[in-house]
Motif scaffolding. Structure first.
Motif, PDB file in Angstrom:
ATOM      1  N   UNK A  56     -26.502 -35.468 -21.655  1.00  0.00           N
ATOM      2  CA  UNK A  56     -26.336 -36.692 -22.433  1.00  0.00           C
ATOM      3  C   UNK A  56     -25.198 -36.526 -23.442  1.00  0.00           C
ATOM      4  N   UNK A  57     -25.060 -35.314 -23.993  1.00  0.00           N
ATOM      5  CA  UNK A  57     -23.975 -35.055 -24.941  1.00  0.00           C
ATOM      6  C   UNK A  57     -22.616 -35.207 -24.262  1.00  0.00           C
ATOM      7  N   UNK A  58     -22.479 -34.688 -23.049  1.00  0.00           N
ATOM      8  CA  UNK A  58     -21.206 -34.812 -22.327  1.00  0.00           C
ATOM      9  C   UNK A  58     -20.902 -36.276 -22.027  1.00  0.00           C
ATOM     10  N   UNK A  59     -21.913 -37.018 -21.597  1.00  0.00           N
ATOM     11  CA  UNK A  59     -21.699 -38.436 -21.313  1.00  0.00           C
ATOM     12  C   UNK A  59     -21.345 -39.184 -22.592  1.00  0.00           C
ATOM     13  N   UNK A  60     -21.981 -38.834 -23.699  1.00  0.00           N
ATOM     14  CA  UNK A  60     -21.666 -39.461 -24.982  1.00  0.00           C
ATOM     15  C   UNK A  60     -20.222 -39.192 -25.393  1.00  0.00           C
ATOM     16  N   UNK A  61     -19.757 -37.987 -25.167  1.00  0.00           N
ATOM     17  CA  UNK A  61     -18.371 -37.665 -25.497  1.00  0.00           C
ATOM     18  C   UNK A  61     -17.401 -38.434 -24.602  1.00  0.00           C
ATOM     19  N   UNK A  62     -17.774 -38.632 -23.342  1.00  0.00           N
ATOM     20  CA  UNK A  62     -16.931 -39.418 -22.436  1.00  0.00           C
ATOM     21  C   UNK A  62     -16.814 -40.858 -22.938  1.00  0.00           C
ATOM     22  N   UNK A  63     -17.908 -41.406 -23.466  1.00  0.00           N
ATOM     23  CA  UNK A  63     -17.857 -42.754 -24.038  1.00  0.00           C
ATOM     24  C   UNK A  63     -16.803 -42.803 -25.138  1.00  0.00           C
ATOM     25  N   UNK A  64     -16.797 -41.800 -26.008  1.00  0.00           N
ATOM     26  CA  UNK A  64     -15.854 -41.791 -27.129  1.00  0.00           C
ATOM     27  C   UNK A  64     -14.417 -41.554 -26.670  1.00  0.00           C
ATOM     28  N   UNK A  65     -14.240 -40.739 -25.644  1.00  0.00           N
ATOM     29  CA  UNK A  65     -12.896 -40.533 -25.090  1.00  0.00           C
ATOM     30  C   UNK A  65     -12.360 -41.864 -24.563  1.00  0.00           C
ATOM     31  N   UNK A  66     -13.180 -42.566 -23.793  1.00  0.00           N
ATOM     32  CA  UNK A  66     -12.761 -43.858 -23.250  1.00  0.00           C
ATOM     33  C   UNK A  66     -12.451 -44.842 -24.377  1.00  0.00           C
ATOM     34  N   UNK A  67     -13.276 -44.854 -25.407  1.00  0.00           N
ATOM     35  CA  UNK A  67     -13.048 -45.757 -26.540  1.00  0.00           C
ATOM     36  C   UNK A  67     -11.743 -45.420 -27.256  1.00  0.00           C
ATOM     37  N   UNK A  68     -11.467 -44.133 -27.422  1.00  0.00           N
ATOM     38  CA  UNK A  68     -10.228 -43.721 -28.086  1.00  0.00           C
ATOM     39  C   UNK A  68      -9.002 -44.146 -27.272  1.00  0.00           C
ATOM     40  N   UNK A  69      -9.091 -44.002 -25.963  1.00  0.00           N
ATOM     41  CA  UNK A  69      -7.962 -44.391 -25.128  1.00  0.00           C
ATOM     42  C   UNK A  69      -7.751 -45.898 -25.142  1.00  0.00           C
ATOM     43  N   UNK A  70      -8.839 -46.651 -25.103  1.00  0.00           N
ATOM     44  CA  UNK A  70      -8.707 -48.114 -25.158  1.00  0.00           C
ATOM     45  C   UNK A  70      -8.134 -48.545 -26.503  1.00  0.00           C
ATOM     46  N   UNK A  71      -8.623 -47.933 -27.580  1.00  0.00           N
ATOM     47  CA  UNK A  71      -8.113 -48.277 -28.907  1.00  0.00           C
ATOM     48  C   UNK A  71      -6.653 -47.869 -29.045  1.00  0.00           C
ATOM     49  N   UNK A  72      -6.327 -46.701 -28.524  1.00  0.00           N
ATOM     50  CA  UNK A  72      -4.935 -46.238 -28.581  1.00  0.00           C
ATOM     51  C   UNK A  72      -4.011 -47.187 -27.853  1.00  0.00           C
ATOM     52  N   UNK A  73      -4.449 -47.695 -26.731  1.00  0.00           N
ATOM     53  CA  UNK A  73      -3.626 -48.643 -25.979  1.00  0.00           C
ATOM     54  C   UNK A  73      -3.426 -49.927 -26.780  1.00  0.00           C
ATOM     55  N   UNK A  74      -4.467 -50.385 -27.458  1.00  0.00           N
ATOM     56  CA  UNK A  74      -4.334 -51.596 -28.269  1.00  0.00           C
ATOM     57  C   UNK A  74      -3.339 -51.380 -29.403  1.00  0.00           C
ATOM     58  N   UNK A  75      -3.407 -50.222 -30.045  1.00  0.00           N
ATOM     59  CA  UNK A  75      -2.486 -49.927 -31.144  1.00  0.00           C
ATOM     60  C   UNK A  75      -1.053 -49.851 -30.638  1.00  0.00           C
TER      61      UNK A  75
END
Length: 83
Positions: A56-75
């Motif tokens: 669950x920890x690995x999957x949770x980190x993947x969620x945050x990686x995806x969120x960071x990439x999406x946010x980075x693209x928006x910026x």
């Protein structure tokens, strides 16, 4: 029918363990599914990631990686509005 068979054969080959483990491939697929926001892919790859040993920890980190990439693209794309 032949194209569908070919696609599923390609998918199976791409997701097979090789230089990258099955677990890591499923975690990558899950990250992509989060960024493309495909509920079907999220469900499938979350299940497969768990079956491959992802925690669950690995999957949770993947969620945050995806969120960071999406946010980075928006910026970075947002800079075009300021140009």
């Amino acid at each position: 029918p032949e194209a569908t068979k070919a696609f599923w054969a390609f998918d199976k080959a791409a997701m097979a363990p090789g230089a990258i483990s099955a677990k890591d491939k499923e975690l990558m697929a899950l990250a992509v599914a989060f960024t493309t926001q495909c509920p079907y892919c999220i469900e499938i790859h979350a299940k497969r990631a768990r079956e491959a040993g992802a925690s669950e920890q690995e999957i949770s980190e993947v969620v945050l990686i995806a969120a960071a990439l999406r946010a980075g693209a928006a910026v970075t794309h947002g800079t075009h509005a300021l140009a």
